[in-house]
Design an enzyme around this catalytic site. Sequence first.
Site, PDB file in Angstrom:
ATOM      1  N   ASP A  11      38.113  44.993  40.361  1.00 34.25           N
ATOM      2  CA  ASP A  11      39.428  44.755  40.933  1.00 34.25           C
ATOM      3  C   ASP A  11      40.248  44.086  39.824  1.00 34.25           C
ATOM      4  O   ASP A  11      39.693  43.665  38.798  1.00 34.25           O
ATOM      5  CB  ASP A  11      39.297  43.859  42.168  1.00 34.25           C
ATOM      6  CG  ASP A  11      40.624  43.601  42.864  1.00 34.25           C
ATOM      7  OD1 ASP A  11      41.571  44.399  42.681  1.00 34.25           O
ATOM      8  OD2 ASP A  11      40.728  42.585  43.573  1.00 34.25           O
ATOM      9  N   ASP A  13      43.759  41.921  40.370  1.00 38.92           N
ATOM     10  CA  ASP A  13      44.316  40.634  40.786  1.00 38.92           C
ATOM     11  C   ASP A  13      43.220  39.713  41.304  1.00 38.92           C
ATOM     12  O   ASP A  13      42.383  40.113  42.120  1.00 38.92           O
ATOM     13  CB  ASP A  13      45.351  40.838  41.895  1.00 38.92           C
ATOM     14  CG  ASP A  13      46.603  41.548  41.402  1.00 38.92           C
ATOM     15  OD1 ASP A  13      46.832  41.566  40.182  1.00 38.92           O
ATOM     16  OD2 ASP A  13      47.356  42.079  42.239  1.00 38.92           O
ATOM     17  N   ASP A  22      51.726  40.632  41.619  1.00 38.04           N
ATOM     18  CA  ASP A  22      52.999  40.799  42.328  1.00 38.04           C
ATOM     19  C   ASP A  22      53.645  39.442  42.606  1.00 38.04           C
ATOM     20  O   ASP A  22      54.822  39.212  42.293  1.00 38.04           O
ATOM     21  CB  ASP A  22      52.776  41.530  43.654  1.00 38.04           C
ATOM     22  CG  ASP A  22      52.445  42.997  43.477  1.00 38.04           C
ATOM     23  OD1 ASP A  22      52.607  43.517  42.364  1.00 38.04           O
ATOM     24  OD2 ASP A  22      52.012  43.629  44.462  1.00 38.04           O
ATOM     25  N   ASP A  97      45.013  47.263  43.766  1.00 35.47           N
ATOM     26  CA  ASP A  97      46.212  47.473  44.575  1.00 35.47           C
ATOM     27  C   ASP A  97      47.446  46.878  43.894  1.00 35.47           C
ATOM     28  O   ASP A  97      48.448  46.605  44.548  1.00 35.47           O
ATOM     29  CB  ASP A  97      46.028  46.843  45.968  1.00 35.47           C
ATOM     30  CG  ASP A  97      47.035  47.350  46.978  1.00 35.47           C
ATOM     31  OD1 ASP A  97      47.713  48.359  46.682  1.00 35.47           O
ATOM     32  OD2 ASP A  97      47.160  46.745  48.058  1.00 35.47           O
ATOM     33  N   ASP A 179      37.677  40.620  45.189  1.00 24.66           N
ATOM     34  CA  ASP A 179      37.916  39.363  45.903  1.00 24.66           C
ATOM     35  C   ASP A 179      38.581  39.543  47.263  1.00 24.66           C
ATOM     36  O   ASP A 179      38.433  38.703  48.147  1.00 24.66           O
ATOM     37  CB  ASP A 179      38.820  38.455  45.060  1.00 24.66           C
ATOM     38  CG  ASP A 179      40.235  39.013  44.973  1.00 24.66           C
ATOM     39  OD1 ASP A 179      41.109  38.551  45.728  1.00 24.66           O
ATOM     40  OD2 ASP A 179      40.467  39.932  44.174  1.00 24.66           O
TER      41      ASP A 179
END
Length: 275
Positions: A11, A13, A22, A97, A179
């Site tokens: 992942d 972030d 973001d 994402d 996470d």
Amino acid sequence: MAGNSIVVVFDFDKTIIDVDSDNWVIDELGFTDMFNQLLPTMPWNFVMDKMMGEIHAQGKTIQDISAVLKRIPIHPRVVSVIKEARALRCELRILSDANTLFIDVILEHLGLTEFFSEINTNPGFVDGEGRLKISPYVDFTNCPHGCPNPCPPNMCKGLILERIQASLGAEKIMIYLGDGLGDYCSSLRLKEKDYLMPRKDFPVWTLICDNMMLIKAKIQEWADGADLERVLLEIINKIVSREKQVAELLSGDYKLDAISMSAQKNSIRVSSITH
């Protein structure tokens, strides 16, 4: 051949970097209040795209966004372990994402771009007017992914991970690090030979602890960047050591077979001469 059979999926972030990219950009550019007002009214991706429009309209440039991204917090040991894992010939991928522009800027700044073979994330591109456009990975208004797990509407990481698994050979072993809630679905798709590295006391950790029987992979948690480095290298070295032992055993069996066959041939030859 060290690490050849290992695929590490990160992942981004709060895993590679220590914050949400973001939120970091919004907060650092001073648009937090506007973001918080919009968030209850539309999906996250739509909010981010609208915020990029507002940021552009108020005179902020892509260079301003890039400058903010280049000072994003990241544990130095995470950079080190990415380089070390690649040096051990592991294949590295990102499943996130976030969006392509944010990830690309950060990886380039850290000198890590070349270490990843694939990045799966939401598209982000700069239009002709210099405004950043962010789109969802899946057009969920017209073609929802339909996953029953707690995935965001724009991305089911489980479906993406299945596609990655289908593209790999059966001998490949996957190590997955994440996470958030979105990482739970991909955790369910891992096989018994794989390893899952959830970040301790983060949302995915809680879900995994509540549904431990559904997870097939071996679970080894981590807490911070130093912990991530230690655990990931332990797993990689364990896999490499086990594969080396198997290769040596197979090589030994082959030599024994060869010696046995040679002895049998010699016995036959001696028997022929005797008779």
